[in-house]
Design an enzyme around this catalytic site. Structure first.
Site, PDB file in Angstrom:
ATOM      1  N   TYR A  66      -1.086   0.166  10.840  1.00  0.00           N
ATOM      2  CA  TYR A  66      -1.504  -0.589   9.494  1.00  0.00           C
ATOM      3  C   TYR A  66      -0.254  -0.454   8.630  1.00  0.00           C
ATOM      4  O   TYR A  66       0.118  -1.299   8.046  1.00  0.00           O
ATOM      5  CB  TYR A  66      -2.842   0.286   9.063  1.00  0.00           C
ATOM      6  CG  TYR A  66      -3.094  -0.249   7.479  1.00  0.00           C
ATOM      7  CD1 TYR A  66      -3.598  -1.560   7.189  1.00  0.00           C
ATOM      8  CD2 TYR A  66      -2.706   0.612   6.461  1.00  0.00           C
ATOM      9  CE1 TYR A  66      -3.829  -1.626   5.833  1.00  0.00           C
ATOM     10  CE2 TYR A  66      -2.982   0.137   4.984  1.00  0.00           C
ATOM     11  CZ  TYR A  66      -3.673  -1.002   4.868  1.00  0.00           C
ATOM     12  OH  TYR A  66      -3.611  -1.484   3.692  1.00  0.00           O
TER      13      TYR A  66
ATOM     14  N   LYS B 271       2.132  -3.310   7.112  1.00  0.00           N
ATOM     15  CA  LYS B 271       2.005  -3.595   5.707  1.00  0.00           C
ATOM     16  C   LYS B 271       3.700  -3.522   5.205  1.00  0.00           C
ATOM     17  O   LYS B 271       3.755  -4.299   4.127  1.00  0.00           O
ATOM     18  CB  LYS B 271       1.112  -2.661   4.958  1.00  0.00           C
ATOM     19  CG  LYS B 271      -0.252  -2.798   4.800  1.00  0.00           C
ATOM     20  CD  LYS B 271      -0.582  -4.038   3.929  1.00  0.00           C
ATOM     21  CE  LYS B 271      -1.887  -3.984   3.750  1.00  0.00           C
ATOM     22  NZ  LYS B 271      -2.429  -5.405   3.011  1.00  0.00           N
TER      23      LYS B 271
ATOM     24  N   THR C 182       0.888  -1.197   0.054  1.00  0.00           N
ATOM     25  CA  THR C 182      -0.123   0.120  -0.078  1.00  0.00           C
ATOM     26  C   THR C 182       0.960   1.281  -0.009  1.00  0.00           C
ATOM     27  O   THR C 182       1.839   1.340   0.621  1.00  0.00           O
ATOM     28  CB  THR C 182      -0.786  -0.234   1.242  1.00  0.00           C
ATOM     29  OG1 THR C 182      -1.444   1.177   1.323  1.00  0.00           O
ATOM     30  CG2 THR C 182      -0.242  -0.334   2.623  1.00  0.00           C
TER      31      THR C 182
HETATM   32  P1  NDP Z   1     -11.356  -4.897   2.342  1.00  0.00           P
HETATM   33  O1  NDP Z   1     -11.342  -4.272   3.800  1.00  0.00           O
HETATM   34  O2  NDP Z   1     -12.647  -4.692   1.768  1.00  0.00           O
HETATM   35  O3  NDP Z   1     -11.180  -6.503   2.548  1.00  0.00           O
HETATM   36  C1  NDP Z   1     -10.433  -7.004   3.604  1.00  0.00           C
HETATM   37  C2  NDP Z   1     -10.543  -8.628   3.257  1.00  0.00           C
HETATM   38  O4  NDP Z   1      -9.931  -9.155   4.583  1.00  0.00           O
HETATM   39  C3  NDP Z   1     -12.139  -9.279   3.773  1.00  0.00           C
HETATM   40  O5  NDP Z   1     -12.330 -10.145   2.978  1.00  0.00           O
HETATM   41  C4  NDP Z   1     -11.785  -9.553   5.146  1.00  0.00           C
HETATM   42  O6  NDP Z   1     -12.771 -10.671   5.359  1.00  0.00           O
HETATM   43  C5  NDP Z   1     -10.454 -10.367   4.994  1.00  0.00           C
HETATM   44  N1  NDP Z   1     -10.073 -10.559   6.480  1.00  0.00           N
HETATM   45  C6  NDP Z   1      -9.874  -9.712   7.469  1.00  0.00           C
HETATM   46  N2  NDP Z   1      -9.453 -10.530   8.449  1.00  0.00           N
HETATM   47  C7  NDP Z   1      -9.189 -11.609   8.022  1.00  0.00           C
HETATM   48  C8  NDP Z   1      -8.795 -12.896   8.668  1.00  0.00           C
HETATM   49  N3  NDP Z   1      -8.090 -12.965   9.851  1.00  0.00           N
HETATM   50  N4  NDP Z   1      -8.573 -14.034   7.958  1.00  0.00           N
HETATM   51  C9  NDP Z   1      -9.056 -14.131   6.837  1.00  0.00           C
HETATM   52  N5  NDP Z   1      -9.566 -12.900   6.080  1.00  0.00           N
HETATM   53  C10 NDP Z   1      -9.660 -11.772   6.957  1.00  0.00           C
HETATM   54  O7  NDP Z   1      -9.886  -4.296   1.605  1.00  0.00           O
HETATM   55  P2  NDP Z   1      -9.815  -4.115   0.205  1.00  0.00           P
HETATM   56  O8  NDP Z   1     -10.713  -5.111  -0.710  1.00  0.00           O
HETATM   57  O9  NDP Z   1     -10.138  -2.750   0.041  1.00  0.00           O
HETATM   58  O10 NDP Z   1      -8.099  -4.254   0.033  1.00  0.00           O
HETATM   59  C11 NDP Z   1      -7.696  -5.533  -0.316  1.00  0.00           C
HETATM   60  C12 NDP Z   1      -6.247  -5.553   0.028  1.00  0.00           C
HETATM   61  O11 NDP Z   1      -5.638  -4.512  -0.485  1.00  0.00           O
HETATM   62  C13 NDP Z   1      -6.038  -5.322   1.754  1.00  0.00           C
HETATM   63  O12 NDP Z   1      -4.978  -6.035   2.167  1.00  0.00           O
HETATM   64  C14 NDP Z   1      -5.797  -3.726   1.809  1.00  0.00           C
HETATM   65  O13 NDP Z   1      -5.073  -3.685   2.948  1.00  0.00           O
HETATM   66  C15 NDP Z   1      -4.896  -3.624   0.768  1.00  0.00           C
HETATM   67  N6  NDP Z   1      -5.170  -2.526  -0.054  1.00  0.00           N
HETATM   68  C16 NDP Z   1      -6.293  -1.657  -0.245  1.00  0.00           C
HETATM   69  C17 NDP Z   1      -6.192  -0.500  -1.001  1.00  0.00           C
HETATM   70  C18 NDP Z   1      -7.263   0.138  -1.299  1.00  0.00           C
HETATM   71  O14 NDP Z   1      -7.352   1.437  -1.461  1.00  0.00           O
HETATM   72  N7  NDP Z   1      -8.518  -0.464  -1.201  1.00  0.00           N
HETATM   73  C19 NDP Z   1      -4.954   0.111  -1.293  1.00  0.00           C
HETATM   74  C20 NDP Z   1      -3.644  -0.586  -0.933  1.00  0.00           C
HETATM   75  C21 NDP Z   1      -3.701  -1.864  -0.335  1.00  0.00           C
HETATM   76  P3  NDP Z   1     -14.396 -10.245   6.119  1.00  0.00           P
HETATM   77  O15 NDP Z   1     -15.182  -9.773   4.984  1.00  0.00           O
HETATM   78  O16 NDP Z   1     -14.699 -11.376   6.597  1.00  0.00           O
HETATM   79  O17 NDP Z   1     -14.165  -9.358   7.144  1.00  0.00           O
HETATM   80  P1  GDR Z   2      -7.010   5.740   3.805  1.00  0.00           P
HETATM   81  O1  GDR Z   2      -8.223   5.767   3.365  1.00  0.00           O
HETATM   82  O2  GDR Z   2      -6.642   5.765   5.170  1.00  0.00           O
HETATM   83  O3  GDR Z   2      -6.194   6.435   2.857  1.00  0.00           O
HETATM   84  O4  GDR Z   2      -6.788   4.062   3.597  1.00  0.00           O
HETATM   85  P2  GDR Z   2      -9.783   6.414   4.058  1.00  0.00           P
HETATM   86  O5  GDR Z   2     -10.682   6.369   3.000  1.00  0.00           O
HETATM   87  O6  GDR Z   2     -10.054   5.817   5.319  1.00  0.00           O
HETATM   88  O7  GDR Z   2      -9.227   7.906   4.209  1.00  0.00           O
HETATM   89  C1  GDR Z   2      -8.707   8.719   3.342  1.00  0.00           C
HETATM   90  C2  GDR Z   2      -8.435  10.256   3.643  1.00  0.00           C
HETATM   91  O8  GDR Z   2      -9.710  10.803   4.294  1.00  0.00           O
HETATM   92  C3  GDR Z   2      -9.558  11.478   5.362  1.00  0.00           C
HETATM   93  N1  GDR Z   2     -10.866  11.620   6.076  1.00  0.00           N
HETATM   94  C4  GDR Z   2     -11.689  10.398   6.408  1.00  0.00           C
HETATM   95  N2  GDR Z   2     -11.524   9.175   6.335  1.00  0.00           N
HETATM   96  C5  GDR Z   2     -12.393   8.477   6.892  1.00  0.00           C
HETATM   97  N3  GDR Z   2     -12.408   6.922   6.660  1.00  0.00           N
HETATM   98  N4  GDR Z   2     -13.595   8.912   7.197  1.00  0.00           N
HETATM   99  C6  GDR Z   2     -13.683  10.286   7.589  1.00  0.00           C
HETATM  100  O9  GDR Z   2     -14.899  10.630   8.049  1.00  0.00           O
HETATM  101  C7  GDR Z   2     -12.731  11.131   7.045  1.00  0.00           C
HETATM  102  N5  GDR Z   2     -12.488  12.533   6.981  1.00  0.00           N
HETATM  103  C8  GDR Z   2     -11.417  12.878   6.289  1.00  0.00           C
HETATM  104  C9  GDR Z   2      -8.637  10.371   6.235  1.00  0.00           C
HETATM  105  O10 GDR Z   2      -8.146  11.146   7.216  1.00  0.00           O
HETATM  106  C10 GDR Z   2      -7.695  10.089   5.125  1.00  0.00           C
HETATM  107  O11 GDR Z   2      -6.743  11.155   5.142  1.00  0.00           O
HETATM  108  C11 GDR Z   2      -7.154   3.335   2.377  1.00  0.00           C
HETATM  109  C12 GDR Z   2      -7.173   1.855   2.742  1.00  0.00           C
HETATM  110  O12 GDR Z   2      -8.008   1.233   1.661  1.00  0.00           O
HETATM  111  C13 GDR Z   2      -6.306   1.121   2.913  1.00  0.00           C
HETATM  112  O13 GDR Z   2      -6.504  -0.015   3.347  1.00  0.00           O
HETATM  113  C14 GDR Z   2      -5.129   1.265   1.867  1.00  0.00           C
HETATM  114  O14 GDR Z   2      -3.996   0.694   2.162  1.00  0.00           O
HETATM  115  C15 GDR Z   2      -5.141   2.813   1.610  1.00  0.00           C
HETATM  116  O15 GDR Z   2      -6.211   3.445   1.472  1.00  0.00           O
HETATM  117  C16 GDR Z   2      -3.982   3.025   0.618  1.00  0.00           C
END
Ligand code: NDP
Ligand code: GDR
Length: 323
Positions: free
Chosen positions: A150, A154, A126
């Site tokens: 987090y 990672k 990430t």
């Molecule tokens: P989500 O939070 O939508 O999905 C997370 C998944 O992990 C869910 O399927 C959840 O299962 C599963 N999970 C959590 N804990 C466990 C566990 N103990 N054992 C098995 N499965 C588990 O994440 P995203 O799809 O958005 O992201 C996918 C991956 O990419 C993550 O690793 C995230 O950190 C990373 N990432 C995401 C980004 C983004 O912007 N979306 C950017 C960069 C990295 P359940 O539904 O049962 O909770």
């Molecule tokens: P991020 O995503 O922390 O970048 O992680 P998020 O959407 O939670 O926050 C983005 C930015 O918005 C600001 N923010 C708020 N965020 C949330 N959630 N709720 C609020 O009310 C709010 N107000 C302002 C945050 O402070 C932050 O700056 C996501 C996740 O998907 C991670 O798992 C992944 O690795 C990174 O993106 C890349």
């Protein structure tokens, strides 16, 4: 012969899009599913693939279940998307985050090493690893400085991926993905929180939207584009690390403006700043340079932020209307 893939985190946003992509490519898709008290299959259902993904019970923190999942699936590609992925929660549950988001990467790598070391591995790294950014545009060579438990967890997973590649010659790649969103994004993340609120306010079901730091800037892309990059990484002859991003950064404030104006509202009439949503240490700005992914794999982001937010707001309007 039909290829098999194993996806951890198959019930999450990316897991669902990746499963769909791999099914379309003719893979047998196995998904690790953790036991929960409530139904977690809504995303697979929305994409119409619930019956096609073969689910295997297991948990990332239980290596025996990962070994069984490797044996059952006979996977030649393993995508490790499972994580405690919500940054804010990582300060409240730092040790759980360390185990699930960090140490579990080694559990998956060990299961691969024990059952089938020729399987290819993708780690969901990430942009949060860049945290307090050390370069204006972040690429594969930029120094890391994570700002949350987090991000720290990672970073451990990222380096273990590289270490298993160097130590055991495993085809292990790390995708350093910047924020990517979709109509399937969890409601706690800011884009979906905003598009859901815009829909609810428009339809008279909510009055205000409370956010934290709206000056934070993110490089937001569409999850559907980003799962293509995951697959491409595992098709390369050599494993490697890639930044996946759009190359454009936008404030939370401007993202709100796009969502609210799409439904005919002015965000300033409804937005309240609530310090409850401020983070102990903030990542103020992220901006990725995806040049390497473009040069080596021909990958580029196809969806603009405007198109993405409109897609999400429309989906939320339809959902809220149906409630
Ligand atoms: P989500 O939070 O939508 O999905 C997370 C998944 O992990 C869910 O399927 C959840 O299962 C599963 N999970 C959590 N804990 C466990 C566990 N103990 N054992 C098995 N499965 C588990 O994440 P995203 O799809 O958005 O992201 C996918 C991956 O990419 C993550 O690793 C995230 O950190 C990373 N990432 C995401 C980004 C983004 O912007 N979306 C950017 C960069 C990295 P359940 O539904 O049962 O909770
Ligand atoms: P991020 O995503 O922390 O970048 O992680 P998020 O959407 O939670 O926050 C983005 C930015 O918005 C600001 N923010 C708020 N965020 C949330 N959630 N709720 C609020 O009310 C709010 N107000 C302002 C945050 O402070 C932050 O700056 C996501 C996740 O998907 C991670 O798992 C992944 O690795 C990174 O993106 C890349």
């Amino acid at each position: 012969m039909t290829k098999s893939a194993l996806i951890t985190g198959v019930t999450g946003q990316d897991g669902a899009y990746l499963a769909k992509l791999l099914l379309e490519k003719g893979y047998r898709v196995f998904g690790l599913i953790a036991r929960r008290g409530t139904d977690t299959l809504w995303r697979l259902r929305e994409l119409g693939i619930e019956q096609q993904v073969e689910l295997i019970n297991g948990d990332l923190t239980d290596v025996s279940s990962l070994i069984r999942a490797m044996e059952t699936s006979q996977a030649s590609e393993v995508y490790n998307l499972g994580a405690q992925s919500f940054v804010a929660t990582s300060w409240e549950q730092p040790l759980l985050t360390a185990q699930v988001t960090g140490v579990s990467v080694t559990n998956v790598l060990e299961a691969i090493r024990i059952v089938n070391p020729t399987a290819r591995f993708y780690q969901a790294s990430t942009s949060e690893m860049f945290g307090l950014i050390q370069a204006e545009k972040q690429d594969e060579k930029t120094t890391f400085h994570p700002r949350s438990p987090y991000g720290v967890a990672k970073l451990y997973g990222h380096w273990m991926t590289i270490n298993y590649r160097e130590s055991f010659n495993i085809h292990a790649s790390s995708g350093i993905l910047f924020n990517h969103e979709s109509p399937l994004r969890g409601i706690e993340f800011v884009t979906r929180k905003v598009t859901d609120a815009a829909a609810r306010i428009k339809l008279g079901k909510q009055k205000e939207l409370r956010l934290g730091n709206i000056d934070a800037k993110r490089d937001w892309g569409f999850a559907g584009d980003y799962v293509d990059a995951m697959w491409l990484m595992l098709q390369q002859e050599q494993p490697d690390d890639y930044v996946i991003a759009t190359g454009r950064t936008t404030t939370v404030r401007d993202m709100c403006r796009i969502a609210f104006s799409h439904v005919g509202l002015n965000y300033e009439d409804h937005l309240l700043i609530d310090p409850k949503f401020f983070r102990p240490a903030e990542v103020e700005v992220l901006l990725g340079n995806p040049a390497k992914a473009h040069e080596k794999m021909g990958w580029e982001a196809k969806t603009s932020l405007e198109t993405l937010i409109i897609m999400m707001a429309d989906a939320d309007m339809r959902r809220v209307e149906k409630e």
